[in-house]
Design a protein around this motif. Sequence first.
Motif, PDB file in Angstrom:
ATOM      1  N   LEU A  48       0.809  -1.217   0.000  1.00 41.37           N
ATOM      2  CA  LEU A  48       0.000   0.000   0.000  1.00 41.37           C
ATOM      3  C   LEU A  48       0.845   1.271   0.000  1.00 41.37           C
ATOM      4  CD1 LEU A  48      -2.812   1.311   0.090  1.00 41.37           C
ATOM      5  CD2 LEU A  48      -2.721   1.120   2.586  1.00 41.37           C
ATOM      6  N   HIS A 162      -2.246   6.554   8.980  1.00 40.69           N
ATOM      7  CA  HIS A 162      -2.957   5.298   8.732  1.00 40.69           C
ATOM      8  C   HIS A 162      -2.389   4.229   9.657  1.00 40.69           C
ATOM      9  CE1 HIS A 162      -4.765   2.367   5.535  1.00 40.69           C
ATOM     10  NE2 HIS A 162      -4.979   1.959   6.777  1.00 40.69           N
ATOM     11  N   SER A 193      -7.150   0.764  10.072  1.00 36.16           N
ATOM     12  CA  SER A 193      -7.482  -0.517   9.453  1.00 36.16           C
ATOM     13  C   SER A 193      -7.611  -1.572  10.544  1.00 36.16           C
ATOM     14  CB  SER A 193      -6.402  -0.941   8.449  1.00 36.16           C
ATOM     15  OG  SER A 193      -6.529  -0.232   7.238  1.00 36.16           O
ATOM     16  N   ILE A 244     -11.150   1.263   7.928  1.00 40.09           N
ATOM     17  CA  ILE A 244     -11.056   0.349   6.793  1.00 40.09           C
ATOM     18  C   ILE A 244     -11.054  -1.085   7.330  1.00 40.09           C
ATOM     19  CG2 ILE A 244      -9.615  -0.464   4.883  1.00 40.09           C
ATOM     20  CD1 ILE A 244      -8.500   2.371   4.640  1.00 40.09           C
ATOM     21  N   TYR A 278      -8.142  -1.950  -5.225  1.00 44.80           N
ATOM     22  CA  TYR A 278      -8.138  -1.515  -3.836  1.00 44.80           C
ATOM     23  C   TYR A 278      -7.306  -0.253  -3.628  1.00 44.80           C
ATOM     24  CZ  TYR A 278      -3.487  -3.257  -2.391  1.00 44.80           C
ATOM     25  OH  TYR A 278      -2.139  -3.442  -2.228  1.00 44.80           O
ATOM     26  N   TYR A 282      -8.680   2.978  -1.738  1.00 41.49           N
ATOM     27  CA  TYR A 282      -8.011   3.555  -0.573  1.00 41.49           C
ATOM     28  C   TYR A 282      -7.716   5.039  -0.820  1.00 41.49           C
ATOM     29  CZ  TYR A 282      -7.161  -0.784   2.071  1.00 41.49           C
ATOM     30  OH  TYR A 282      -7.298  -1.917   2.828  1.00 41.49           O
ATOM     31  N   TYR A 286      -9.041   8.152   1.377  1.00 38.89           N
ATOM     32  CA  TYR A 286      -8.201   9.203   1.954  1.00 38.89           C
ATOM     33  C   TYR A 286      -8.762  10.583   1.602  1.00 38.89           C
ATOM     34  CZ  TYR A 286      -4.465   5.695   2.750  1.00 38.89           C
ATOM     35  OH  TYR A 286      -3.725   4.621   3.163  1.00 38.89           O
TER      36      TYR A 286
END
Length: 293
Positions: A48, A162, A193, A244, A278, A282, A286
């Motif tokens: 990510l 995050h 997450s 998430i 994904y 994401y 954001y």
Amino acid sequence: MIIFLLPLCSFFKILASEMAVSKKILFVNAEMLPYLPESRISNICRQLPQAIQESGREIRCFMPRYGCINERRNQLHEVIRLSGMNVIIKDVDHPLVIKVASISSARMQVYFIDNDDYFHRKSISKDVDGRFFEDNDERAIFFVRGVMETVKKLRWKPDIVHCNGWLTHLLPIYLKKGYHDDPMFTHTKVVLSLYNDIDNESFDPTMRSKALIPGIKPKDLELLALPNAVQLARLAIQYSNGVIMGDPAVHPDIEAFLPTLPIPMLPFIDPANPETAYITAYNQFYDQILEQK
């Protein structure tokens, strides 16, 4: 006149577009490839940040320097200018050591929070007999506070933090309560997450008092009156700007808690499925969080 206005309008559109994508994302990870074995969380925390960086945003990554990480193989080295601080827990000074390594294929650096007392054992959260470490509460406190203090020293102001993994679950309340007046974290949002990394584990009964720092009152930590993994996750959710689902499902008590708070949630998207976009999802999430007042 129109000849001059059109280029000027285009200039401001381009400028606005660049400002929109150049937001800074701080990834605080409990696990990450290639430093730890592959899992859903370690894989996400590796792929990510690189994808978000390649999409035009600035990123920084932090994780603990567990004792099972081979420093020579992974070319970790201490950052002297960032080390040398102490984190006080239960009136005991714990030296904070910062190390860094590079993932050259991704043009990405990873900062490691290190301490002899908390992170030199050879496993992540349990001993060889499968018992949850008795000081895991202090390890979480040290890690999160170490990240916050190091980011201040870096003078790198994140727009979003995050959080990935249970070890990061104190960060939302620390940022929103303990560091809310710090100019480095003004208007910083938190994305959390949720994973099935721990479910039914309990922490030291005195975790609530140990987690107190200036700006946080005992009533702010009421959820930790009986500290366990579920209550810690609830506390993290309570002080996050968005959640998430990192796993398809999490503990039922955590899932039941989510609808009680009016915060955006991104459902689970399987990053292993090539048909899922994904990274796009994401990034859009954001942007949604950044638009919050």
